[in-house]
Design an enzyme around this catalytic site. Structure first.
Site, mmCIF file in Angstrom:
data_model
loop_
_atom_site.group_PDB
_atom_site.id
_atom_site.type_symbol
_atom_site.label_atom_id
_atom_site.label_comp_id
_atom_site.label_asym_id
_atom_site.label_seq_id
_atom_site.Cartn_x
_atom_site.Cartn_y
_atom_site.Cartn_z
ATOM 1 N N ILE A 154 -44.305 85.078 64.330
ATOM 2 C CA ILE A 154 -45.003 85.757 65.717
ATOM 3 C C ILE A 154 -46.303 84.894 66.333
ATOM 4 O O ILE A 154 -46.297 85.532 67.491
ATOM 5 C CB ILE A 154 -46.301 86.756 64.602
ATOM 6 C CG1 ILE A 154 -47.581 86.010 63.892
ATOM 7 C CG2 ILE A 154 -45.458 87.802 63.509
ATOM 8 C CD1 ILE A 154 -48.904 86.272 64.126
ATOM 9 N N ASN B 266 -49.952 91.493 59.207
ATOM 10 C CA ASN B 266 -50.491 90.847 58.079
ATOM 11 C C ASN B 266 -50.459 88.912 58.111
ATOM 12 O O ASN B 266 -51.577 88.190 57.875
ATOM 13 C CB ASN B 266 -50.164 91.433 57.002
ATOM 14 C CG ASN B 266 -49.834 90.364 55.594
ATOM 15 O OD1 ASN B 266 -51.028 90.557 55.020
ATOM 16 N ND2 ASN B 266 -49.249 89.740 55.698
ATOM 17 N N TYR C 37 -60.713 80.160 62.678
ATOM 18 C CA TYR C 37 -60.196 81.167 61.759
ATOM 19 C C TYR C 37 -60.909 82.325 62.887
ATOM 20 O O TYR C 37 -60.788 83.325 62.284
ATOM 21 C CB TYR C 37 -59.667 80.916 60.222
ATOM 22 C CG TYR C 37 -60.039 82.096 59.269
ATOM 23 C CD1 TYR C 37 -58.528 82.684 59.464
ATOM 24 C CD2 TYR C 37 -60.707 82.998 58.968
ATOM 25 C CE1 TYR C 37 -58.063 83.347 58.606
ATOM 26 C CE2 TYR C 37 -60.309 83.605 57.784
ATOM 27 C CZ TYR C 37 -59.257 84.431 57.647
ATOM 28 O OH TYR C 37 -58.747 85.511 57.232
HETATM 29 P P1 NDP Z 1 -51.458 83.669 52.906
HETATM 30 O O1 NDP Z 1 -52.012 82.525 52.682
HETATM 31 O O2 NDP Z 1 -50.757 84.077 51.300
HETATM 32 O O3 NDP Z 1 -50.296 84.815 53.192
HETATM 33 C C1 NDP Z 1 -49.073 84.076 54.971
HETATM 34 C C2 NDP Z 1 -48.948 85.193 55.702
HETATM 35 O O4 NDP Z 1 -48.780 84.963 57.204
HETATM 36 C C3 NDP Z 1 -47.927 84.814 54.789
HETATM 37 O O5 NDP Z 1 -46.461 85.956 54.983
HETATM 38 C C4 NDP Z 1 -46.782 84.038 55.733
HETATM 39 O O6 NDP Z 1 -45.448 83.443 56.240
HETATM 40 C C5 NDP Z 1 -47.276 84.414 57.274
HETATM 41 N N1 NDP Z 1 -47.801 83.548 58.136
HETATM 42 C C6 NDP Z 1 -47.753 82.568 58.865
HETATM 43 N N2 NDP Z 1 -48.048 82.371 60.054
HETATM 44 C C7 NDP Z 1 -46.667 83.156 60.579
HETATM 45 C C8 NDP Z 1 -45.961 83.232 61.739
HETATM 46 N N3 NDP Z 1 -46.176 82.744 62.901
HETATM 47 N N4 NDP Z 1 -45.247 84.358 61.381
HETATM 48 C C9 NDP Z 1 -44.897 85.083 60.503
HETATM 49 N N5 NDP Z 1 -45.285 85.404 59.574
HETATM 50 C C10 NDP Z 1 -46.806 84.234 59.183
HETATM 51 O O7 NDP Z 1 -52.565 85.181 53.096
HETATM 52 P P2 NDP Z 1 -52.508 86.058 52.848
HETATM 53 O O8 NDP Z 1 -51.865 87.265 52.077
HETATM 54 O O9 NDP Z 1 -54.370 85.687 51.195
HETATM 55 O O10 NDP Z 1 -53.733 86.617 53.876
HETATM 56 C C11 NDP Z 1 -52.795 88.178 54.946
HETATM 57 C C12 NDP Z 1 -53.704 88.358 55.743
HETATM 58 O O11 NDP Z 1 -54.823 88.710 54.841
HETATM 59 C C13 NDP Z 1 -54.072 87.296 56.327
HETATM 60 O O12 NDP Z 1 -54.220 88.353 57.895
HETATM 61 C C14 NDP Z 1 -54.943 86.351 56.158
HETATM 62 O O13 NDP Z 1 -55.670 86.069 57.867
HETATM 63 C C15 NDP Z 1 -56.133 87.748 55.852
HETATM 64 N N6 NDP Z 1 -57.234 87.903 55.160
HETATM 65 C C16 NDP Z 1 -57.265 87.301 53.604
HETATM 66 C C17 NDP Z 1 -58.391 86.532 52.728
HETATM 67 C C18 NDP Z 1 -58.060 86.253 52.089
HETATM 68 O O14 NDP Z 1 -58.825 86.944 50.856
HETATM 69 N N7 NDP Z 1 -56.830 86.049 50.390
HETATM 70 C C19 NDP Z 1 -59.601 87.611 53.391
HETATM 71 C C20 NDP Z 1 -59.667 87.491 54.897
HETATM 72 C C21 NDP Z 1 -58.884 88.082 55.257
HETATM 73 P P3 NDP Z 1 -45.006 81.918 55.772
HETATM 74 O O15 NDP Z 1 -44.543 81.893 54.246
HETATM 75 O O16 NDP Z 1 -44.206 82.038 55.783
HETATM 76 O O17 NDP Z 1 -45.828 81.437 56.073
#
Ligand code: NDP
Length: 273
Positions: free
Chosen positions: A61, A87, A188
């Site tokens: 993205i 996400n 962030y």
């Molecule tokens: P993770 O770090 O576990 O996963 C992040 C995901 O985002 C991975 O699938 C990663 O893919 C993908 N990603 C990162 N950069 C890109 C990119 N440039 N293009 C496409 N995909 C990308 O995070 P979470 O599952 O915890 O978080 C998911 C969402 O929820 C996020 O937006 C986060 O900010 C939000 N969130 C999470 C919280 C939590 O407690 N976990 C709390 C509040 C919000 P890859 O494996 O390729 O890096």
């Protein structure tokens, strides 16, 4: 012909749980799920309905070319997207620097906005966008002037871009405190405030589409574990985003949804941020 076409970025964490639950819970739909990820990996998601299809396109993205390529292939094949769940997100504030602040804004804010802007023309009336935000989006850390700009009901995407650029400039010049951005290490948080703000703007621009942002709570993922032992499982973290994407939310659009506590497993409500 598929009844529902859904695009989301997954491969681990909350995104993977979202995709798995869509494939399992929406078996009544003739579903086509684009479970996209940077690697384009086959995640082995089994749809409950034999007519359903799960595809694994690659998508970065932070790259307009990558977003455009996915949108073009979907447009060429089927022409329509009913649900977009944005996400993907990063948090690299543990290594706070001007370069990492830019990277964070590029992915969480500019990349997510680019996804919305690129896919919205493919989205018919009554379709939905759910953007993953965070409790970190709270404006309480910033000066009243900056908070007021984020909350301005007449804010445009250009105004928001200017605000984000000002934040990036403050990081580069080490002036976060005197310029009202509250301190260091907040890229962030600022990126997620931008997500809430553009969700509201896009909802005004496309009143026929439901566009909302949400905090999933504190979830045990690679990101969630950065700040300790997270109390929620990924399945719990998927609940609010899935509700905003599929359940009856009474036509509410342009808002930030969360639970009162980041530990709560409730289904979320509209909250001040
Ligand atoms: P993770 O770090 O576990 O996963 C992040 C995901 O985002 C991975 O699938 C990663 O893919 C993908 N990603 C990162 N950069 C890109 C990119 N440039 N293009 C496409 N995909 C990308 O995070 P979470 O599952 O915890 O978080 C998911 C969402 O929820 C996020 O937006 C986060 O900010 C939000 N969130 C999470 C919280 C939590 O407690 N976990 C709390 C509040 C919000 P890859 O494996 O390729 O890096």
């Amino acid at each position: 012909m598929y009844d529902a076409k859904i695009v989301t970025e997954v491969n681990r964490g909350i995104g993977l749980a979202i995709a798995q639950q869509i494939a399992a819970a929406h078996s009544h739909l003739n579903l086509r799920l684009y479970a996209a990820s940077r690697a384009g990996s086959d995640l082995g998601i089994q749809p409950a309905h034999e007519g359903a299809q799960v595809l694994y396109p690659s998508l970065d993205i932070s790259s307009k070319a990558s977003i455009d390529a996915l949108a073009k292939s979907i447009k060429d094949e089927h022409g329509r997207v009913d649900v977009l769940i944005n996400n993907a997100g990063i948090n690299v504030d543990a290594k706070y620097s001007p370069a990492n602040a830019k990277l964070t804004l590029d992915v969480n804010y500019r990349g997510t906005l680019q996804m919305c802007e690129t896919f919205l023309p493919l989205m018919p009336a009554h379709s939905r966008i759910t953007n993953l935000s965070s409790v970190g989006s709270s404006l309480e850390h910033y000066s009243p002037a900056i908070a007021a700009r984020f909350r301005d009901p007449n804010m445009t995407l250009a105004d928001l871009a200017e605000l984000a650029d000002e934040y990036q400039h403050a990081v580069t010049t080490h002036t976060e405190v005197p310029t009202g951005w509250g301190g260091t290490g907040r890229s962030y948080s600022v990126s997620k405030a931008c997500v809430n703000a553009f969700s509201a703007i896009l909802a005004r621009q496309r009143p026929d589409v439901l566009v909302n942002a949400c905090c999933p709570g504190w979830v045990s993922t690679d990101m969630g574990r950065l700040v300790g032992r997270a109390p929620k499982r990924v399945e719990d973290g998927a609940r609010i985003p899935l509700r905003l994407a599929f359940d009856d939310i009474g036509n509410v659009s342009g808002w930030y949804w969360a639970n009162a506590s980041i530990r709560s497993k409730e289904l979320g409500r509209v909250m001040e941020w």
